[in-house]
Design an enzyme around this catalytic site. Sequence first.
Site, PDB file in Angstrom:
ATOM      1  N   HIS A   1       1.023  -0.923   0.134  1.00 28.68           N
ATOM      2  CA  HIS A   1       0.011  -0.340   0.453  1.00 28.68           C
ATOM      3  C   HIS A   1       0.782   1.444  -0.057  1.00 28.68           C
ATOM      4  CE1 HIS A   1      -2.370  -2.997   2.225  1.00 28.68           C
ATOM      5  NE2 HIS A   1      -3.019  -2.953   2.084  1.00 28.68           N
TER       6      HIS A   1
ATOM      7  N   LYS B   1     -15.073  -8.443   0.152  1.00 25.00           N
ATOM      8  CA  LYS B   1     -15.078  -8.751   1.669  1.00 25.00           C
ATOM      9  C   LYS B   1     -16.178  -7.980   2.635  1.00 25.00           C
ATOM     10  CE  LYS B   1     -11.791  -8.128   5.869  1.00 25.00           C
ATOM     11  NZ  LYS B   1     -10.651  -7.562   6.399  1.00 25.00           N
TER      12      LYS B   1
ATOM     13  N   ASP C   1      -1.681 -12.672   1.407  1.00 23.78           N
ATOM     14  CA  ASP C   1      -1.880 -11.758   2.009  1.00 23.78           C
ATOM     15  C   ASP C   1      -2.296 -12.407   3.413  1.00 23.78           C
ATOM     16  OD1 ASP C   1      -3.110  -9.048   3.539  1.00 23.78           O
ATOM     17  OD2 ASP C   1      -5.011  -9.609   1.827  1.00 23.78           O
TER      18      ASP C   1
ATOM     19  N   ASP D   1      -5.302 -13.314  -3.245  1.00 24.11           N
ATOM     20  CA  ASP D   1      -4.931 -13.725  -2.324  1.00 24.11           C
ATOM     21  C   ASP D   1      -5.383 -14.766  -1.166  1.00 24.11           C
ATOM     22  OD1 ASP D   1      -4.335 -10.823  -2.420  1.00 24.11           O
ATOM     23  OD2 ASP D   1      -5.227  -9.833  -0.733  1.00 24.11           O
TER      24      ASP D   1
ATOM     25  N   HIS E   1     -11.458 -14.126   2.561  1.00 20.53           N
ATOM     26  CA  HIS E   1     -12.629 -12.901   2.484  1.00 20.53           C
ATOM     27  C   HIS E   1     -13.994 -14.231   2.211  1.00 20.53           C
ATOM     28  CE1 HIS E   1     -10.237  -9.482   2.511  1.00 20.53           C
ATOM     29  NE2 HIS E   1     -10.078 -10.788   3.624  1.00 20.53           N
TER      30      HIS E   1
ATOM     31  N   GLU F   1     -10.128 -12.951  -2.097  1.00 17.48           N
ATOM     32  CA  GLU F   1      -8.798 -13.524  -1.327  1.00 17.48           C
ATOM     33  C   GLU F   1      -9.569 -14.826   0.057  1.00 17.48           C
ATOM     34  OE1 GLU F   1      -7.564 -10.484   1.746  1.00 17.48           O
ATOM     35  OE2 GLU F   1      -7.838 -12.228   3.281  1.00 17.48           O
TER      36      GLU F   1
ATOM     37  N   MET G   1       2.268  -5.804  -7.314  1.00 17.89           N
ATOM     38  CA  MET G   1       0.476  -5.436  -7.479  1.00 17.89           C
ATOM     39  C   MET G   1       1.137  -4.003  -6.560  1.00 17.89           C
ATOM     40  SD  MET G   1      -1.449  -5.340  -5.011  1.00 17.89           S
ATOM     41  CE  MET G   1      -2.145  -6.259  -3.625  1.00 17.89           C
TER      42      MET G   1
ATOM     43  N   ASP H   1      -6.894 -14.322   8.615  1.00 16.89           N
ATOM     44  CA  ASP H   1      -5.640 -13.927   7.723  1.00 16.89           C
ATOM     45  C   ASP H   1      -4.219 -15.164   8.066  1.00 16.89           C
ATOM     46  OD1 ASP H   1      -6.720 -11.805   6.836  1.00 16.89           O
ATOM     47  OD2 ASP H   1      -5.666 -10.313   8.111  1.00 16.89           O
TER      48      ASP H   1
ATOM     49  N   ASP I   1     -12.251 -11.879  10.993  1.00 18.36           N
ATOM     50  CA  ASP I   1     -10.881 -11.950   9.669  1.00 18.36           C
ATOM     51  C   ASP I   1      -9.576 -12.265  10.604  1.00 18.36           C
ATOM     52  OD1 ASP I   1      -9.650 -11.156   8.080  1.00 18.36           O
ATOM     53  OD2 ASP I   1      -9.234  -9.536   8.562  1.00 18.36           O
TER      54      ASP I   1
ATOM     55  N   GLU J   1     -10.999  -6.392  -4.846  1.00 17.84           N
ATOM     56  CA  GLU J   1     -10.976  -6.757  -3.463  1.00 17.84           C
ATOM     57  C   GLU J   1     -12.255  -7.229  -3.025  1.00 17.84           C
ATOM     58  OE1 GLU J   1      -7.551  -7.341  -1.375  1.00 17.84           O
ATOM     59  OE2 GLU J   1      -7.915  -8.594  -0.110  1.00 17.84           O
TER      60      GLU J   1
ATOM     61  N   ASP K   1       2.602   2.069   3.413  1.00 16.55           N
ATOM     62  CA  ASP K   1       3.256   1.009   3.931  1.00 16.55           C
ATOM     63  C   ASP K   1       4.715   1.128   3.401  1.00 16.55           C
ATOM     64  OD1 ASP K   1       1.377  -1.098   4.641  1.00 16.55           O
ATOM     65  OD2 ASP K   1       1.468  -2.068   2.442  1.00 16.55           O
TER      66      ASP K   1
HETATM   67  C1  GCO Z   1      -7.661  -7.397   4.930  1.00 17.63           C
HETATM   68  C2  GCO Z   1      -7.087  -7.281   3.209  1.00 17.63           C
HETATM   69  C3  GCO Z   1      -6.190  -6.555   3.034  1.00 17.63           C
HETATM   70  C4  GCO Z   1      -6.448  -6.129   1.480  1.00 17.63           C
HETATM   71  C5  GCO Z   1      -4.712  -5.166   0.800  1.00 17.63           C
HETATM   72  C6  GCO Z   1      -4.451  -5.193  -0.207  1.00 17.63           C
HETATM   73  O1  GCO Z   1      -8.437  -7.617   4.502  1.00 17.63           O
HETATM   74  O2  GCO Z   1      -7.072  -7.006   5.494  1.00 17.63           O
HETATM   75  O3  GCO Z   1      -7.455  -8.207   2.996  1.00 17.63           O
HETATM   76  O4  GCO Z   1      -4.725  -6.959   3.354  1.00 17.63           O
HETATM   77  O5  GCO Z   1      -6.032  -6.821   0.533  1.00 17.63           O
HETATM   78  O6  GCO Z   1      -5.741  -3.706   1.566  1.00 17.63           O
HETATM   79  O7  GCO Z   1      -5.481  -4.334  -1.043  1.00 17.63           O
HETATM   80 MN    MN Z   2      -6.479  -9.596   0.813  1.00 21.23          MN
HETATM   81 MN    MN Z   3      -8.163  -9.838   4.108  1.00 22.85          MN
END
Ligand code: GCO
Ligand code: MN
Ligand code: MN
Length: 388
Positions: free
Chosen positions: A55, A184, A288, A246, A221, A218, A89, A258, A256, A182, A58
């Site tokens: 991002h 979610k 991700d 992702d 998600h 993702e 990306m 991850d 969430d 993307e 980041d």
């Molecule tokens: C989340 C998202 C993010 C996006 C990222 C890239 O759940 O926080 O998955 O990690 O993927 O902002 O666009």
């Molecule tokens: Mn993501």
């Molecule tokens: Mn995510």
Amino acid sequence: MSNYTPSPANKFTFGLWTVGNPGRDPFGEPVRDAISPVEIVHLLAEVGAWGVNFHDNDLVPITATAAEQDKIVRDFKKALADTGLVVPMATTNLFTDPAFRDGAFTSNDPEVRAYALHKTLHAIDLGVELGAGIYVFWGGREGTETDSGKDPVEAGKWFREAMNFLCEYVRDQKYDLKFALEAKPNEPRGDIYLPTTGHMLAFIETLDHPEMVGVNPEMAHEHMAGLNFTHAVAQAWDAGKLFHIDLNDQNFARYDQDFRFGSHNLKQAFSLVRFLEDVGYDGPRHYDAHAYRTSDLEDVKAFAAGCIRTYLILKEKAEQFRQDAEIQALLAEVKADDGAMDHLRGAYLPEKAAALKGHSFDRVALGKRGKPYERLDQLVVELLLGVR
Ligand code: GCO
Ligand code: MN
Ligand code: MN
């Protein structure tokens, strides 16, 4: 048998925010020291990644001056050159800053919507400067807690207007850049607009330049929405819209999470890898995910290496699935086709409709035909458990 060493052809990538995640959560402070983008690039090279994504913030803090930005970008480019990592990306952080508390492109505040565009235009320039060919849009704040305050149709129009504007900008600049949306379902908003990959695919067709826009599904998600990830990915693939992916993992019924790829739903991970490898998806395989909050830096490396290694093991398992005579015989049996129906299928013809209407089917006999999916699935389980 492979030794599970990643190669650039696998296109394994991580976001700066993934291995760089310091372990903050809604209940607790960071547990790990911040690591600089340059250090992250070296860490990723060490675990065998091909690329790194980011991002805007980041890499360049939102408070950085132009001179600070120049130095950061210079150092980052040197780290890329030193390690050979690429940036396939880039994306915009449209969720951390308090300005985006009611959304970015869908905020009720027109000045926030304009600021979101301003920030994204700059972030696109930065991404392209570093080599990105894919630009991801994840609208973490594009949603509501209460539907009393925002009109979802109007919000959708604002989002469409923003995407159309940004597509025109990319064309105007002659950037070689595609967008990937993307979805979610929730977190951080109570409900996020366009909550699944399927919603995104439908939305894309309403844009001025749908050919420039695909999806970034993702795994976690779709699981948060209780859906089958492989099915979502397959639909995106079939539509020619699988621009990015992702990878991570997630318990269906939880927050969430991850998690490390393959750490929770191994069978879903297998079916996904088998799909991607079978169809020949050649985009980035982006992780991700982030390490458990209990991890120290060594364990973060183990997390990243684990994401890659599990993918490669599952890729080998997919090959084994393809070579397994018993599995293939069962597949041939379930898909058996003697051609007897050929004259009744395919594109519409009036004669075909008449023939179909006139054909006599033995409905009861059809209902007696079983499929040996139990046997097939047990073979897959045994293959995954390593006893085949
Ligand atoms: C989340 C998202 C993010 C996006 C990222 C890239 O759940 O926080 O998955 O990690 O993927 O902002 O666009
Ligand atoms: Mn993501
Ligand atoms: Mn995510």
